[in-house]
Write an enzyme that holds these catalytic residues in place. Sequence first.
Site, PDB file in Angstrom:
ATOM      1  N   ASP A   1      -3.144   2.474  -5.838  1.00  0.00           N
ATOM      2  CA  ASP A   1      -1.975   2.488  -4.950  1.00  0.00           C
ATOM      3  C   ASP A   1      -1.850   1.255  -4.064  1.00  0.00           C
ATOM      4  O   ASP A   1      -1.179   1.283  -3.046  1.00  0.00           O
ATOM      5  CB  ASP A   1      -1.988   3.762  -4.095  1.00  0.00           C
ATOM      6  CG  ASP A   1      -3.014   3.702  -2.980  1.00  0.00           C
ATOM      7  OD1 ASP A   1      -4.054   3.045  -3.168  1.00  0.00           O
ATOM      8  OD2 ASP A   1      -2.764   4.298  -1.926  1.00  0.00           O
ATOM      9  N   GLU A   2      -2.493   0.175  -4.461  1.00  0.00           N
ATOM     10  CA  GLU A   2      -2.492  -1.035  -3.635  1.00  0.00           C
ATOM     11  C   GLU A   2      -2.465  -2.278  -4.498  1.00  0.00           C
ATOM     12  O   GLU A   2      -3.131  -2.307  -5.529  1.00  0.00           O
ATOM     13  CB  GLU A   2      -3.827  -1.113  -2.895  1.00  0.00           C
ATOM     14  CG  GLU A   2      -3.818  -0.702  -1.471  1.00  0.00           C
ATOM     15  CD  GLU A   2      -5.210  -0.857  -0.896  1.00  0.00           C
ATOM     16  OE1 GLU A   2      -5.688  -1.991  -0.764  1.00  0.00           O
ATOM     17  OE2 GLU A   2      -5.832   0.186  -0.618  1.00  0.00           O
TER      18      GLU A   2
ATOM     19  N   ASP B   1       0.870  -1.178   0.000  1.00  0.00           N
ATOM     20  CA  ASP B   1       0.000   0.000   0.000  1.00  0.00           C
ATOM     21  C   ASP B   1       0.906   1.228   0.000  1.00  0.00           C
ATOM     22  O   ASP B   1       1.707   1.411   0.923  1.00  0.00           O
ATOM     23  CB  ASP B   1      -0.882  -0.042   1.258  1.00  0.00           C
ATOM     24  CG  ASP B   1      -1.930   1.061   1.255  1.00  0.00           C
ATOM     25  OD1 ASP B   1      -2.032   1.792   0.245  1.00  0.00           O
ATOM     26  OD2 ASP B   1      -2.625   1.190   2.281  1.00  0.00           O
TER      27      ASP B   1
END
Length: 378
Positions: free
Chosen positions: A118-119, A20
């Site tokens: 973003d993960e 993350d």
Amino acid sequence: MGELLFPLKNDLTRKIIHIDMDAFFASVEERDCPKLAQGPLVIARHPKDTGGRGVVTTANYLARQYGIHSAMSAQKAYELCPKAVFLPGNHEKYQKVSRQVRAIFARYTDLVEPVSIDEAYLDVTQNTIHAKSAIKVAKCIQHDIWHELHLTCSAGVSYNKFLAKLASDYEKPRGLTVVRPEEAVAFLKKLPIEKFYGVGKKTVPKMHELGIHTGADLYEKDEFFLIQQFGKMGYSLYRKVRGVHLSPVVTKRERKSVGKERTYATLLTTENDCLTQLRQLSEEVSEQLKKLERHGKIIVLKMRTSDFVTKTRRITLPKATYRKEDLFSAVSLLFEEQNQVEIGIRLLGVSVTGLDPITFEAIELPLWEPSFDSNEGR
Ligand SMILES: [Mg+2]
């Protein structure tokens, strides 16, 4: 513990990492303009410019100290910290950085499941550096992201996705949290129920009503009771709190284009008929794009005339779209330029290429000012 309704089997052999990015959008902006890192930074349009509308997409860690967090209204953020810098997001830039991050993941394993910009989950049971330890792979990834992109991320390492995700959230920023099989249940018992991924805001009050505040409370309830109260989710929570979550890391292949075409047994010989077909095709493509949550800038018309000559014409719009009106105006324009309806049309196709995920900022305004390019044949 009551009697078990369904067998409880576990798999402790997998090595899963959840990555993350830390305050992703804000960190990218700080990297590109270090002055921004010195104070609270909020990625949202300034509420003064939007009449108070708008939502915080990311806040840097300094802004979070004022209680600002993502999904909060920009107006509220402004009230909490009027001196914060507000910056509208630059989605193209974040997409680009996200692709660079994914390229780093791809060095270590093919099994990458992006969850959002973003993960991602990575299955590194097998990995390209032949590391036995997933911790080593996680460290390599953090190292590469820092040295090449000047960004930080937090990593969670465990034997399933559920635990890996909780682990990456456990310490931020720059965290690296490992949950080993023998620690899993103790780790889960300590968690507040709100932290259980999959327990939504609506479920929390019901959990509390039933006296379930932590993982330990959840662990006490038997399987039948949880299924009775929560259905499928109860089944799954009974397992999760015991460290059982078998969901695999699924690689989503990125679709590069979406298109529909149709061959006509009876040649189309009027412009009207062709436009009706193009409208229909545009609508189908638009529906498909919506389903896939993709939009694109390049709209392509394909047509085959009665003499079996196939042509494609494309137009690049200034902004990506998925809307049927935009698709139809683009292809009808391309179609009218051709002016070949007299010899009869055998096939028509509409497609959109250069697809990107539709983000929360998905544009709603009409977008004209097209630039043209074309290529002959296929
Ligand atoms: Mg993040």
